[in-house]
Enzyme design. Sequence first.
Site, PDB file in Angstrom:
ATOM      1  N   LYS A  75       0.735  -1.216   0.097  1.00  0.00           N
ATOM      2  CA  LYS A  75      -0.228   0.133  -0.110  1.00  0.00           C
ATOM      3  C   LYS A  75       0.916   1.157  -0.200  1.00  0.00           C
ATOM      4  O   LYS A  75       0.583   2.214  -0.649  1.00  0.00           O
ATOM      5  CB  LYS A  75      -0.825  -0.030   1.384  1.00  0.00           C
ATOM      6  CG  LYS A  75      -1.941   1.046   1.208  1.00  0.00           C
ATOM      7  CD  LYS A  75      -3.473   0.393   1.505  1.00  0.00           C
ATOM      8  CE  LYS A  75      -4.485   1.087   0.998  1.00  0.00           C
ATOM      9  NZ  LYS A  75      -5.220   1.070   0.149  1.00  0.00           N
ATOM     10  N   ARG A  76       1.993   1.273   0.785  1.00  0.00           N
ATOM     11  CA  ARG A  76       2.801   2.206   0.981  1.00  0.00           C
ATOM     12  C   ARG A  76       3.277   2.786  -0.557  1.00  0.00           C
ATOM     13  O   ARG A  76       3.733   3.881  -0.742  1.00  0.00           O
ATOM     14  CB  ARG A  76       4.146   1.677   1.280  1.00  0.00           C
ATOM     15  CG  ARG A  76       5.149   2.711   1.958  1.00  0.00           C
ATOM     16  CD  ARG A  76       5.963   2.136   3.074  1.00  0.00           C
ATOM     17  NE  ARG A  76       6.521   0.659   2.809  1.00  0.00           N
ATOM     18  CZ  ARG A  76       7.827   0.385   1.881  1.00  0.00           C
ATOM     19  NH1 ARG A  76       8.373   1.546   1.692  1.00  0.00           N
ATOM     20  NH2 ARG A  76       7.887  -0.589   1.648  1.00  0.00           N
TER      21      ARG A  76
END
Length: 472
Positions: free
Chosen positions: A245-246
């Site tokens: 997600k980062r």
Amino acid sequence: MSARDNSKKVRTRFPPSPTGHLHLGGARTALFNWLFARHHKGTFILRIEDTDISRSRPEYVNSIIEGLKWLGLDWDEGPYFQSERLSIYREHIERLINEGKAYYCYCTKEELEEKRKAALAQGRKPRYDGTCRDKHLPKKPGAVVRFRSELVGETVLNDLIHGPIIFENRELDDWVIQRGDGIPTYNFVVVVDDAIMGITHIIRGDDHINNTPKQLQLYKALGYEPPKFAHVPMILGPDKAKLSKRHGASPILEYKEEGYLPQALVNFLARLGWSYGDQEIFSIEELIEKFDISHIGKSASIFNREKLLWLNAHYIKEEKDEGLARKLIPFLKKEGYQVPDIDYVKKVVSTLKTRAKTLSEMAKMADFYFLEEISYDMEAAKKFLVPDIKEAMEEFIKAIEKLSDFSQDILENLFRDIQKKYNLSTRKFAQAIRVSLTGRTVSPGLFEIMAILGRERVLPRLKRAIATIDHV
Ligand code: GLU
């Protein structure tokens, strides 16, 4: 490969565990299996691997299915649910036990944990020590079933991407095929299902390479011919760490929400790991025609959002106005606009499709087409809504009021006449009208947008602009 193997009809599968949403990695796996099946006019199967009851959720099943549908990855069989196939696994486990290829093990969690700790303390790899291997223990509630692995020799995986990978059997142990609660484990059910379902090719992430020797031994023990394996390298973030997600990677359906087109995502995913020369743009038909396992690379691929945006912009440009308009409507509604009718939206998209990279960006750009009262970019208003243009604008309004034909050409002629008469530069006069109609200094063609907005929207905006001139 024997002649018989060659003549086998291709059957591939996508077997997600519904313990989370469909992400890029899973979607790419599904796509590769789908493309391979479609290329070979074979069968693509959807199988939901939901034996892990504590972590599987029906809402994930739904969102995975919705994600596949959105991408256009249709399946020919399934969805099968492993939770509905427990009796099949049970039969296979009993067969292995009866043949002495699996056994009940009574070792408690505590005992195993102690042995594990001891092994780690001595610097050994923890593995089951075979305590119950030759005890022929009968079934007992809570007892696990272990597979009697081959612990000498080698198991060879002839991977279609990585070539031969050799595993020393002594690295394996007697792994659990059925837990104490009677539920069989992943490595067991995956083999039984792939064998029974006649899967010919397994294309999956290379995080499963280490499971494959166990699975290959099981095929042998069950007397099933193993399929061919192709382990696809991971997708990494730009910093070479596992994609997360980062890095801005979201569940597939979030891309839909953000205004990506499925064709863009499919094209993007196909190129994550697979290539065909240096071609970047592929239609679905072309992907089906050109896809093959031999062009999947051996190294990890890097997620690049800029490229996805670029592809999306391309497919937005390519899409027909009607289809694009229908896709844009939910985004317009999300912005809170009143959406008149599809014909109006079709005209709107025709002016924005070369400008927006996503549908949500397009909806934002389209604000002036839908809002009753636009708001001005103050800088722009200050610069262009100035006293010099007032008279010209007033005359423009009067002329517009009398027009019987509110078309682009007529508007443009009118504009030119007045611009000349008042000796204004094109830029000065055009920007004043642009700011009056859109609030901004950048927009699609001025006469194009006027014709689309129509007299009933144009007139009040021009009048309001004049009223503003003395106040900004
Ligand atoms: N359910 C497994 C997963 O989602 C399937 C792996 C496989 O393709 O064998 O990782």
